[in-house]
Enzyme design. Sequence first.
Site, PDB file in Angstrom:
ATOM      1  N   LYS A  87       0.854  -1.200   0.000  1.00 18.98           N
ATOM      2  CA  LYS A  87       0.000   0.000   0.000  1.00 18.98           C
ATOM      3  C   LYS A  87       0.882   1.239   0.000  1.00 18.98           C
ATOM      4  CE  LYS A  87      -4.214   1.251   2.549  1.00 18.98           C
ATOM      5  NZ  LYS A  87      -4.913   1.014   3.817  1.00 18.98           N
TER       6      LYS A  87
HETATM    7  O1  G3P Z   1      -9.096   2.125   4.628  1.00 19.40           O
HETATM    8  C1  G3P Z   1      -9.016   3.470   4.965  1.00 19.40           C
HETATM    9  C2  G3P Z   1      -9.469   3.671   6.328  1.00 19.40           C
HETATM   10  O2  G3P Z   1      -8.641   3.033   7.246  1.00 19.40           O
HETATM   11  C3  G3P Z   1      -9.781   5.048   6.734  1.00 19.40           C
HETATM   12  O3  G3P Z   1     -10.938   4.920   7.447  1.00 19.40           O
HETATM   13  O4  G3P Z   1     -12.614   5.524   9.086  1.00 19.40           O
HETATM   14  O5  G3P Z   1     -10.215   6.284   9.387  1.00 19.40           O
HETATM   15  O6  G3P Z   1     -11.658   7.288   7.621  1.00 19.40           O
HETATM   16  P1  G3P Z   1     -11.381   6.071   8.439  1.00 19.40           P
END
Ligand code: G3P
Length: 217
Positions: A87
């Site tokens: 990634k």
């Molecule tokens: O996969 C991306 C993710 O980890 C971000 O999620 O909920 O932190 O915006 P969030």
Amino acid sequence: MKFFIDTANLNEIAEAQALGVLDGVTTNPSLMAKEGITGAENILAHYKKICDIVEGDVSAEVIATDFEGMVREGEQLASLHPQIVVKVPLIANGIKACKYFSDKGIKTNVTLVFSPGQALLAAKAGATYVSPFLGRLDDISTDGLHLIAEIRQIYDNYGFETQILSASIRHTMHVIDCAKIGSDVMTGPLSSIMGLLKHPLTDIGLAKFLEDFKKGN
Ligand code: G3P
């Protein structure tokens, strides 16, 4: 549509895997830190544990932001396990590294994508997955689902094989809306998967079936 779980929590990964619908895992440095996994060696060991639980792709993020560092870290991650997907963030060096890895047959996930132009660049660099963060766009009063739809249209126009991995999913409606748009993959918390099970009429119907069965026995 593939279901990935967005966590580094081994219990949650095992629970989703046991349900039989899990296709992979995504992680990021914040999710690792949330589980108290720190230090390069511990993080690498944790990725291996995740790969032992799931059968599908496991995204492991590089920390370096320079090209050479990304390549070094990405190659180390990819050599850990065949399920590892490297990634990289959507910055110029990330795009360069994505192209480098895709030329070498190493799977990639380009993350922190917030615009259709960024997604177009990732596809041109041969990304296996592109990760638009829809929840974080919704957080700032911008239509995250619209971005997913725009990327779908662009990729379909040109037959790009990069898979749209809708990320930053927060709840079940995000999952359903992404499925309607034609997102290839969604990644979200365990609750966004388990929530799909819920319907009061299912519970009421099952209770009635069991009650009627008992009456006749
Ligand atoms: O996969 C991306 C993710 O980890 C971000 O999620 O909920 O932190 O915006 P969030």
